[in-house]
Design a protein around this motif. Sequence first.
Motif, PDB file in Angstrom:
ATOM      1  N   MET A 131       0.803  -1.220   0.000  1.00  0.00           N
ATOM      2  CA  MET A 131       0.000   0.000   0.000  1.00  0.00           C
ATOM      3  C   MET A 131       0.837   1.273   0.000  1.00  0.00           C
ATOM      4  O   MET A 131       0.296   2.369   0.054  1.00  0.00           O
ATOM      5  N   PRO A 191     -12.179  -0.877   3.907  1.00  0.00           N
ATOM      6  CA  PRO A 191     -11.702  -0.459   2.584  1.00  0.00           C
ATOM      7  C   PRO A 191     -10.345  -1.062   2.242  1.00  0.00           C
ATOM      8  O   PRO A 191     -10.066  -1.387   1.087  1.00  0.00           O
ATOM      9  N   MET A 192      -9.495  -1.254   3.279  1.00  0.00           N
ATOM     10  CA  MET A 192      -8.188  -1.866   3.048  1.00  0.00           C
ATOM     11  C   MET A 192      -8.332  -3.313   2.605  1.00  0.00           C
ATOM     12  O   MET A 192      -7.586  -3.801   1.742  1.00  0.00           O
ATOM     13  N   ASP A 193      -9.307  -4.026   3.182  1.00  0.00           N
ATOM     14  CA  ASP A 193      -9.554  -5.412   2.780  1.00  0.00           C
ATOM     15  C   ASP A 193      -9.963  -5.482   1.310  1.00  0.00           C
ATOM     16  O   ASP A 193      -9.488  -6.334   0.550  1.00  0.00           O
ATOM     17  N   LEU A 194     -10.872  -4.600   0.931  1.00  0.00           N
ATOM     18  CA  LEU A 194     -11.349  -4.600  -0.445  1.00  0.00           C
ATOM     19  C   LEU A 194     -10.227  -4.255  -1.414  1.00  0.00           C
ATOM     20  O   LEU A 194     -10.120  -4.834  -2.498  1.00  0.00           O
ATOM     21  N   GLU A 195      -9.365  -3.332  -1.014  1.00  0.00           N
ATOM     22  CA  GLU A 195      -8.237  -2.978  -1.870  1.00  0.00           C
ATOM     23  C   GLU A 195      -7.253  -4.141  -1.972  1.00  0.00           C
ATOM     24  O   GLU A 195      -6.637  -4.364  -3.020  1.00  0.00           O
ATOM     25  N   SER A 196      -7.106  -4.898  -0.887  1.00  0.00           N
ATOM     26  CA  SER A 196      -6.196  -6.044  -0.917  1.00  0.00           C
ATOM     27  C   SER A 196      -6.671  -7.097  -1.900  1.00  0.00           C
ATOM     28  O   SER A 196      -5.866  -7.819  -2.494  1.00  0.00           O
ATOM     29  N   ARG A 197      -8.000  -7.184  -2.081  1.00  0.00           N
ATOM     30  CA  ARG A 197      -8.527  -8.126  -3.066  1.00  0.00           C
ATOM     31  C   ARG A 197      -8.095  -7.716  -4.477  1.00  0.00           C
ATOM     32  O   ARG A 197      -7.674  -8.545  -5.272  1.00  0.00           O
ATOM     33  N   ARG A 198      -8.169  -6.425  -4.745  1.00  0.00           N
ATOM     34  CA  ARG A 198      -7.766  -5.940  -6.067  1.00  0.00           C
ATOM     35  C   ARG A 198      -6.280  -6.179  -6.310  1.00  0.00           C
ATOM     36  O   ARG A 198      -5.863  -6.463  -7.442  1.00  0.00           O
ATOM     37  N   ARG A 199      -5.496  -6.096  -5.236  1.00  0.00           N
ATOM     38  CA  ARG A 199      -4.041  -6.211  -5.375  1.00  0.00           C
ATOM     39  C   ARG A 199      -3.543  -7.606  -4.987  1.00  0.00           C
ATOM     40  O   ARG A 199      -2.446  -7.739  -4.425  1.00  0.00           O
ATOM     41  N   TRP A 200      -4.325  -8.610  -5.259  1.00  0.00           N
ATOM     42  CA  TRP A 200      -3.971  -9.994  -4.897  1.00  0.00           C
ATOM     43  C   TRP A 200      -2.564 -10.352  -5.362  1.00  0.00           C
ATOM     44  O   TRP A 200      -1.771 -10.921  -4.622  1.00  0.00           O
ATOM     45  N   TYR A 203       0.197  -8.615  -3.324  1.00  0.00           N
ATOM     46  CA  TYR A 203       0.368  -9.229  -2.008  1.00  0.00           C
ATOM     47  C   TYR A 203       1.070 -10.577  -2.115  1.00  0.00           C
ATOM     48  O   TYR A 203       1.891 -10.938  -1.266  1.00  0.00           O
TER      49      TYR A 203
END
Length: 280
Positions: A131, A191-200, A203
Motif C-alpha cells: 500500500m 476499505p483496506m480489505d477490499l483494496e487487498s482483493r484488487r491487489r492480490w 500481495y
Amino acid sequence: MNSPHNPLDADTLRRLQEDVIDSYDEELELEVDDRILDGPAGLSDEARESRRVYFRELFRLQGELVKGGAIKRITQRLNPRVCRVAALPAPNDREKTQWYFQRFVSHLPAAGEIVLFDRSWYNRAGVERVMGFCSDEDLEEFFRSVPEFEKMLVRSGIRVIKYWFSISDEEQSARFLARINDPLKQWKLSPMDLESRRRWEDYTRAKEVMLERTHIPEAPWWVVQAVDKKRARLNCMHHLLAQFDYHEVEHQPVHLPPRERHEDYIRNPVPADMFVPDIY
C-alpha cells in the motif's frame, strides 16, 4: 442476500451456506464444552461425521494446550494471565519516529508466557509495502534487521514460531463474497480489505519475497494450507504443540470454602425500577 445486480452461481451459493454453518460452529466452539452436537438440519452424513471429528479433535488439542483461532482457537481455553494476543493498531505519529521494532518489544513474553501477534512486525513486508506506507529504504532496512532481531529473541530464550495461513485466489474471493452477502459480517470488510482483493498479485509477490528473505533456521516460517478453515486450525494447533516438550501439570484439588454467615447481616432489597424487564 442475492441481488439481481450481484448474481451468484450454484457453487458460490453452496460455499456461502458452508460459511454460514462454519459461523455457527465458531459460536458453538465458545459455548460447547465436551459435547458434540449433531449440527444443523440438512447436513449430509459425511458432513455430520466430519463436523463431529472436527469438534472432537478441537477439544482434544485445546486440552493439550491447557496442559502446557486459528489464534482464537489456541487462546480460547488458556489462562489469559499466561497467554495473550497482541493486535497492535497502525503506528501513531510518535511511534513512526521510533525504531521499527520498539513498539513490539513491550508485548514480548516473559518466562512461561505465550504471546500471539495478530499483527506482527511483518506488516512492513506485507500491507505497508503493497500500500506504499513505507519507502523502499525502510523495507530494505527491515529485511536486514528482522533476522538479527529474531536471532536476539531466540538467544534470550524466546521461541519465535511464524505461521503463514495460505489460501487460494478463489478461496479469498469466496470469503469476501460471504462477508459481503452476510449483513452480520459486513463490518469485517474494511476499505483496506477490499483494496487487498484488487491487489492480490502484489500481495502474493510481497509474501514470496518475505518468506524467502526472513526464513531463518532460528525462526523458520511454517505455511498452513488454509483453504479448509477447520483443518487449518487443527493442523496449526497440532504443529504448535509438537514444537514443545510438555508434560501433565499437577493441580492441587480445589475446595469450595463454606460461606461465612452472620446473624446481623440482612441483604437489602433491590428497588423494582432498577431491574431489567423480564421480556423472555
